[in-house]
Design a protein around this motif. Structure first.
Motif, PDB file in Angstrom:
ATOM      1  N   LYS A 389     -30.288  30.821  23.938  1.00  0.00           N
ATOM      2  CA  LYS A 389     -29.928  31.346  25.269  1.00  0.00           C
ATOM      3  C   LYS A 389     -28.435  31.161  25.520  1.00  0.00           C
ATOM      4  CE  LYS A 389     -34.424  30.576  27.443  1.00  0.00           C
ATOM      5  NZ  LYS A 389     -35.168  29.796  28.471  1.00  0.00           N
ATOM      6  N   GLU A 390     -27.948  29.987  25.182  1.00  0.00           N
ATOM      7  CA  GLU A 390     -26.527  29.700  25.388  1.00  0.00           C
ATOM      8  C   GLU A 390     -25.657  30.649  24.566  1.00  0.00           C
ATOM      9  OE1 GLU A 390     -23.468  25.896  24.839  1.00  0.00           O
ATOM     10  OE2 GLU A 390     -25.654  25.588  24.751  1.00  0.00           O
ATOM     11  N   ILE A 391     -26.093  30.949  23.321  1.00  0.00           N
ATOM     12  CA  ILE A 391     -25.346  31.859  22.452  1.00  0.00           C
ATOM     13  C   ILE A 391     -25.336  33.274  23.028  1.00  0.00           C
ATOM     14  CG2 ILE A 391     -25.405  32.990  20.190  1.00  0.00           C
ATOM     15  CD1 ILE A 391     -26.378  30.298  19.045  1.00  0.00           C
ATOM     16  N   ASN A 392     -26.493  33.714  23.575  1.00  0.00           N
ATOM     17  CA  ASN A 392     -26.564  35.066  24.183  1.00  0.00           C
ATOM     18  C   ASN A 392     -25.608  35.194  25.353  1.00  0.00           C
ATOM     19  OD1 ASN A 392     -28.472  35.898  22.347  1.00  0.00           O
ATOM     20  ND2 ASN A 392     -30.235  35.355  23.642  1.00  0.00           N
ATOM     21  N   GLY A 393     -25.544  34.143  26.219  1.00  0.00           N
ATOM     22  CA  GLY A 393     -24.622  34.172  27.364  1.00  0.00           C
ATOM     23  C   GLY A 393     -23.182  34.235  26.900  1.00  0.00           C
ATOM     24  N   LEU A 394     -22.864  33.477  25.864  1.00  0.00           N
ATOM     25  CA  LEU A 394     -21.495  33.477  25.352  1.00  0.00           C
ATOM     26  C   LEU A 394     -21.156  34.818  24.715  1.00  0.00           C
ATOM     27  CD1 LEU A 394     -21.378  29.890  23.767  1.00  0.00           C
ATOM     28  CD2 LEU A 394     -20.175  30.664  25.831  1.00  0.00           C
ATOM     29  N   ASP A 395     -22.142  35.428  24.014  1.00  0.00           N
ATOM     30  CA  ASP A 395     -21.901  36.748  23.413  1.00  0.00           C
ATOM     31  C   ASP A 395     -21.572  37.786  24.489  1.00  0.00           C
ATOM     32  OD1 ASP A 395     -22.273  35.824  20.870  1.00  0.00           O
ATOM     33  OD2 ASP A 395     -24.387  36.443  20.721  1.00  0.00           O
ATOM     34  N   GLN A 396     -22.264  37.700  25.646  1.00  0.00           N
ATOM     35  CA  GLN A 396     -22.008  38.654  26.747  1.00  0.00           C
ATOM     36  C   GLN A 396     -20.589  38.474  27.294  1.00  0.00           C
ATOM     37  OE1 GLN A 396     -24.931  38.420  29.835  1.00  0.00           O
ATOM     38  NE2 GLN A 396     -24.088  40.119  31.027  1.00  0.00           N
ATOM     39  N   LYS A 397     -20.184  37.230  27.512  1.00  0.00           N
ATOM     40  CA  LYS A 397     -18.830  36.951  27.996  1.00  0.00           C
ATOM     41  C   LYS A 397     -17.793  37.425  26.988  1.00  0.00           C
ATOM     42  CE  LYS A 397     -19.862  32.963  30.933  1.00  0.00           C
ATOM     43  NZ  LYS A 397     -19.623  31.539  31.179  1.00  0.00           N
ATOM     44  N   ILE A 398     -18.078  37.208  25.689  1.00  0.00           N
ATOM     45  CA  ILE A 398     -17.135  37.639  24.646  1.00  0.00           C
ATOM     46  C   ILE A 398     -16.979  39.152  24.673  1.00  0.00           C
ATOM     47  CG2 ILE A 398     -16.861  37.841  22.133  1.00  0.00           C
ATOM     48  CD1 ILE A 398     -18.107  35.043  21.920  1.00  0.00           C
ATOM     49  N   GLY A 399     -18.079  39.896  24.931  1.00  0.00           N
ATOM     50  CA  GLY A 399     -18.017  41.365  25.000  1.00  0.00           C
ATOM     51  C   GLY A 399     -17.120  41.842  26.126  1.00  0.00           C
ATOM     52  N   GLU A 400     -17.298  41.212  27.287  1.00  0.00           N
ATOM     53  CA  GLU A 400     -16.472  41.596  28.441  1.00  0.00           C
ATOM     54  C   GLU A 400     -14.998  41.284  28.174  1.00  0.00           C
ATOM     55  OE1 GLU A 400     -18.203  39.449  31.620  1.00  0.00           O
ATOM     56  OE2 GLU A 400     -20.033  40.674  31.718  1.00  0.00           O
ATOM     57  N   LEU A 401     -14.741  40.109  27.662  1.00  0.00           N
ATOM     58  CA  LEU A 401     -13.355  39.714  27.385  1.00  0.00           C
ATOM     59  C   LEU A 401     -12.745  40.599  26.306  1.00  0.00           C
ATOM     60  CD1 LEU A 401     -13.722  35.813  27.471  1.00  0.00           C
ATOM     61  CD2 LEU A 401     -12.576  37.259  29.164  1.00  0.00           C
ATOM     62  N   SER A 402     -13.554  41.091  25.356  1.00  0.00           N
ATOM     63  CA  SER A 402     -13.052  41.966  24.292  1.00  0.00           C
ATOM     64  C   SER A 402     -12.576  43.299  24.869  1.00  0.00           C
ATOM     65  CB  SER A 402     -14.158  42.213  23.253  1.00  0.00           C
ATOM     66  OG  SER A 402     -14.467  41.009  22.573  1.00  0.00           O
ATOM     67  N   LYS A 403     -13.316  43.820  25.844  1.00  0.00           N
ATOM     68  CA  LYS A 403     -12.910  45.086  26.469  1.00  0.00           C
ATOM     69  C   LYS A 403     -11.564  44.933  27.156  1.00  0.00           C
ATOM     70  CE  LYS A 403     -17.577  46.862  27.296  1.00  0.00           C
ATOM     71  NZ  LYS A 403     -18.572  47.242  28.335  1.00  0.00           N
ATOM     72  N   VAL A 404     -11.417  43.812  27.905  1.00  0.00           N
ATOM     73  CA  VAL A 404     -10.135  43.573  28.591  1.00  0.00           C
ATOM     74  C   VAL A 404      -9.022  43.448  27.567  1.00  0.00           C
ATOM     75  CG1 VAL A 404      -8.879  41.941  30.061  1.00  0.00           C
ATOM     76  CG2 VAL A 404     -11.275  42.473  30.560  1.00  0.00           C
ATOM     77  N   TYR A 405      -9.317  42.731  26.483  1.00  0.00           N
ATOM     78  CA  TYR A 405      -8.309  42.507  25.443  1.00  0.00           C
ATOM     79  C   TYR A 405      -7.879  43.836  24.814  1.00  0.00           C
ATOM     80  CZ  TYR A 405      -6.463  41.307  20.867  1.00  0.00           C
ATOM     81  OH  TYR A 405      -5.696  41.240  19.745  1.00  0.00           O
ATOM     82  N   HIS A 406      -8.845  44.704  24.472  1.00  0.00           N
ATOM     83  CA  HIS A 406      -8.522  45.982  23.821  1.00  0.00           C
ATOM     84  C   HIS A 406      -7.699  46.890  24.738  1.00  0.00           C
ATOM     85  CE1 HIS A 406     -10.556  45.253  20.109  1.00  0.00           C
ATOM     86  NE2 HIS A 406     -11.770  45.060  20.694  1.00  0.00           N
ATOM     87  N   ALA A 407      -7.985  46.871  26.045  1.00  0.00           N
ATOM     88  CA  ALA A 407      -7.227  47.704  27.005  1.00  0.00           C
ATOM     89  C   ALA A 407      -5.779  47.258  27.059  1.00  0.00           C
ATOM     90  CB  ALA A 407      -7.878  47.623  28.389  1.00  0.00           C
ATOM     91  N   LYS A 408      -5.606  45.926  27.130  1.00  0.00           N
ATOM     92  CA  LYS A 408      -4.245  45.398  27.184  1.00  0.00           C
ATOM     93  C   LYS A 408      -3.522  45.643  25.866  1.00  0.00           C
ATOM     94  CE  LYS A 408      -5.030  41.882  30.710  1.00  0.00           C
ATOM     95  NZ  LYS A 408      -4.967  40.465  31.058  1.00  0.00           N
TER      96      LYS A 408
END
Length: 480
Positions: A389-408
């Protein structure tokens, strides 16, 4: 039956005729008061020459080896006139042959003689490993280098029950013959000469200590007469042996007795026979405890030692062999087979019973182990679920942060390209105008579409336009 050398601790020598026994241990020959059974003892004795028949049998070398035993036995019966209805112990060994003829020295004895002579010994020791014909006891004298093999030697030995003459040529046994004059016979004959019963102990004491040179006149006179008769017999045997075996001479005489050297007998022999004579009393480098030990006892020791090393070194007449080892006996094999069958009969159900108990014990241990493992497994499964469960939550946060990173990242890359790689159009037009001017070419029209420009050129000379185009291609092709 031979015995292993490693099992032998001592050698026991037996004179069955005089009931004298010795044991050799650590090169020391000690008298024994009584014989006992001990499987680590190597027991040896000898058969007197008078108790057997000796002869020489010739056989052609063309006879196959496997047939020699039968041929010799057949010839022994024929040539010695043995009773065909009786069975004899017949032993032999090969002597020096001539050409195509093989010569065998044969020794024949009746089984009853062996039983009668050695029955008492066998009862005490249970076996006799080696029983040697008395004339062959001289063989170790040559093989040990005590006496050189060259020449012809004659050995005369007086025992209590027998006196025998033996001839050896070049270290090989040749011929032997018993005479009536044993020590007991000499004593009886002496009493006959004196006409009185002489004290036996006193007679042998004087014979041992003084011999033919005794100061007792009566003894000396009768002994000289008696040994005169003995040497007449000995001389006849020597004459026969020389003729029968083509002996030019006898190089050396050796004379001895079970009572010790008889003083003056060797001198008497030389004077009577005209042959070089000496005492039969050799140094065998064996320690003893007595002033004199019967030479045949020493010779039995040496013969036994050689026989232990090589069973073919001499003739063995013994019928009193060791009992086979337990597992080799028929009774032992039966007992072992019975015990094995019983053990197998017991072991078959016992095997399954023990196996059943072992399986129950193993199942109990495994069940207990399984319960503990299940509890531990449940614990780790819960931990793994929480971590998932903890890994799934972290994967979701990583996905969101990746989108922000790619835009910048896209924005920064675009800015970098504009700043580093963008060429100002004004600068480009300025440079291009200078180059057109250089080639004397005019521009008639300029049009653009996004970042693409179309320029129409005019010149009075087409070659100048061509030269301009070539120049631009070489210098600024990547900028057009």
């Amino acid at each position: 039956m031979s015995t292993k050398k490693s099992k032998i601790k001592s050698i026991v020598t037996v004179n069955a005729y005089a009931k004298r026994f010795y044991t050799l241990k650590d090169q020391k020959l000690k008298p024994l008061k009584k014989l006992t059974y001990n499987s680590s003892n190597f027991v040896t004795s000898y058969l007197s020459n008078k108790d057997m028949i000796t002869t020489t049998i010739d056989i052609s070398r063309s006879i196959p080896l496997e047939d020699i035993q039968d041929i010799i036995e057949i010839k022994a019966y024929e040539e010695l006139g043995l009773d065909q209805a009786n069975e004899y112990v017949i032993k032999f060994y090969e002597g020096e042959g001539i050409g195509d003829v093989r010569k065998f020295n044969v020794f024949v004895v009746e089984p009853e003689v062996l039983e009668e002579t050695f029955e008492e010994i066998k009862e005490e020791t249970k076996y006799i490993d080696l029983l040697v014909p008395a004339p062959l006891l001289y063989q170790p004298i040559y093989s040990r280098g005590v006496l050189a093999k060259e020449g012809t030697h004659c050995f005369i030995y007086f025992t209590m029950k027998d006196a025998f003459i033996t001839f050896y040529k070049n270290g090989e046994y040749l011929y032997s013959k018993s005479i009536d004059y044993s020590m007991e016979f000499i004593y009886d004959k002496y009493c006959e000469l004196t006409g009185d019963k002489v004290n036996e102990e006193e007679f042998f004491k004087i014979l041992e200590s003084e011999g033919l040179k005794t100061i007792h006149a009566d003894y000396q006179q009768n002994l000289m007469k008696l040994f005169g008769e003995i040497f007449i017999t000995i001389n006849d045997i020597i004459i026969y042996a020389k003729r029968a075996y083509d002996l030019p001479t006898i190089d050396q005489m050796f004379i001895g007795s079970t009572k010790g050297p008889i003083i003056g007998l060797d001198e008497y022999s030389e004077n009577y026979l005209g042959l070089q004579s000496s005492e039969l009393n050799f140094n065998f480098e064996l320690q003893g405890e007595e002033w004199y030990t019967d030479q045949l006892q020493y010779l039995m020791v040496l013969t036994a030692q050689e026989y232990i090393e090589d069973n073919d070194s001499t003739v063995n007449l013994t019928p009193f062999e060791r009992a086979p080892e337990f597992y080799k006996r028929a009774s032992g094999q039966f007992i072992i087979t019975t015990l094995v069958a019983i053990m197998l009969g017991i072991s078959y159900p016992l095997y399954f019973l023990v196996g059943s108990y072992m399986n129950d014990a193993a199942n109990f241990v495994l069940a207990k182990t399984d319960a503990g493992l299940k509890e531990e497994s449940t614990k780790y499964k819960k931990i793994l679920g929480d971590k998932k469960k903890e890994i799934n939550g972290l994967d979701q946060k990583i996905g969101e942060l990746s989108k922000v990173y790619h835009a910048k990242e896209t924005t920064l890359t675009s800015i970098y390209d504009k700043k580093v790689h963008y060429n100002l159009k004004s600068e480009l037009f300025h440079n291009f105008a200078n180059e057109i001017k250089k080639f004397d070419v005019s521009v008639s029209e300029i049009s653009s579409n996004d970042d693409t420009f179309v320029i129409s050129l005019l010149s009075k000379d087409e070659k100048k336009i061509t030269a301009l185009i070539k120049y631009i291609s070489e210098q600024h092709f990547d900028k057009i």
